[in-house]
Design an enzyme around this catalytic site. Structure first.
Site: not given
Ligand SMILES: NC(=O)c1ccc[n+]([C@@H]2O[C@H](COP(=O)([O-])OP(=O)(O)OC[C@H]3O[C@@H](n4cnc5c(N)ncnc54)[C@H](OP(=O)(O)O)[C@@H]3O)[C@@H](O)[C@H]2O)c1
Length: 296
Positions: A12, A135
């Site tokens: 990432g 989230y």
């Protein structure tokens, strides 16, 4: 003595920046993710698999885990709740359990989305949390899981992360302003961008200065305040795509399943005070990132 550091989610944005930091470090790093990339020497490790985690930590004699893995698609999390919960809430607890078993330090990354964004002064670590999205809720549960595990931990809440790696606002704006005559960008969400390289440098400094007495939550972003519109204009200016007209608009003009925080500036006093880290202004760091993007 050199540390043995496990990086999860190494493919990432932040994970890739940790790879760059590792090149000039005396510590030993092991980079892992759910997709193996040969030229990056990434080993397979799924953070939801406690047996595999235990094996890796024991075999490699890990004393620090830096969790860069997460479910980061904020919009998708609204309907993919089970997966977001597994990666953002359950897995950090699992990592914390494994860290506690071997007395390792867990450095875990969280987000400004734990706040509702209704504030008007920079958020400090003790401010009331009230996520407005799935989230944000899953990330807050992840923080609590780490704290409740009793492991050594540093939790860093960051915001508006971007880098030359992966998908992020900065790269999207470069693409859009390079290909379109006009775009609209929201001007009513205020925050501070974070260059992932600066966050990686900060994590390195924390690892260096950690003495067992600083466990807790810390805020880190770059310095300064801007809207997404200001950020987009700075990106176009620094990248050189100024022919594209950038117009300000409101969040209401964009159909989104998620209510994003209107105000998400983080106060960095605690991390500065505790670890003596440098917090560059967002524009200075954006310049560095764009120079790096141009030279790739
Ligand atoms: N991006 C932002 O604006 C932002 C803002 C505030 C806080 N944060 C937090 O900052 C941290 C780093 O974010 P980032 O933008 O660097 O994330 P990212 O680019 O999305 O990287 C996350 C990595 O984790 C991997 N991963 C997914 N499931 C995994 C699993 N089960 N086991 C191991 N690895 C797995 C992902 O692989 P796949 O790509 O294959 O799924 C990806 O390589 C996260 O905790 C995030 O919540 C991000």
């Amino acid at each position: 003595m050199a540390n043995r550091i496990l990086i999860t989610g190494a493919n990432g944005q932040l994970g890739n920046e940790m790879r760059i930091i590792a090149k000039s470090s005396d510590d030993s790093y092991i980079f892992t993710d759910v997709v193996q990339i040969d030229d990056h020497a990434t080993r397979y490790l799924d953070i939801t698999d406690i047996a595999a985690l235990r094996r890796m930590v024991a075999d490699e004699e890990i004393n620090i885990i830096i969790n860069c893995a997460a479910y980061t698609n904020v919009d998708k999390a609204e309907c993919d709740t089970a997966r977001a919960t597994l990666l953002n809430s359950t897995a950090p607890s699992t990592l914390a359990t494994v860290a506690r078993e071997v007395d390792a330090l867990l450095v875990h990354i969280s987000t400004d989305y734990v706040f509702d964004g209704q504030g008007n002064k920079p958020y400090i670590e003790d401010d009331r949390t009230a996520p407005t999205s799935i989230y944000g809720g899953t990330k807050l549960a992840g923080e609590k899981g780490v704290i409740n595990s009793g492991c050594r931990h540093i939790i860093i809440r960051t915001a508006w992360l971007y880098s030359e790696f992966g998908r992020n606002f900065c790269k999207t704006m470069i693409n859009l302003t390079s290909s379109k005559p006009q775009i609209r960008v929201v001007d009513d969400q205020i925050g501070t961008p974070t260059y992932a390289r600066d966050l990686a440098r900060t994590i390195e400094a924390i690892v260096k200065h950690y003495d067992g007495s600083q466990d807790g939550i810390y805020h880190y972003s770059n310095e300064g305040i801007c809207s997404w519109y200001d950020f987009a204009r700075a990106i176009a200016e620094l990248y050189g795509t100024t022919e594209c007209e950038i117009l300000p608009c409101t969040s209401d003009e964009f159909a989104s399943v998620v209510k994003r925080p209107a105000y998400s500036v983080l106060d960095k006093s605690k991390i500065r005070r505790t670890f003596g880290v440098d917090v560059p202004h967002w524009r200075e760091s954006l310049e560095e990132c764009i120079t790096n993007i141009k030279s790739r």
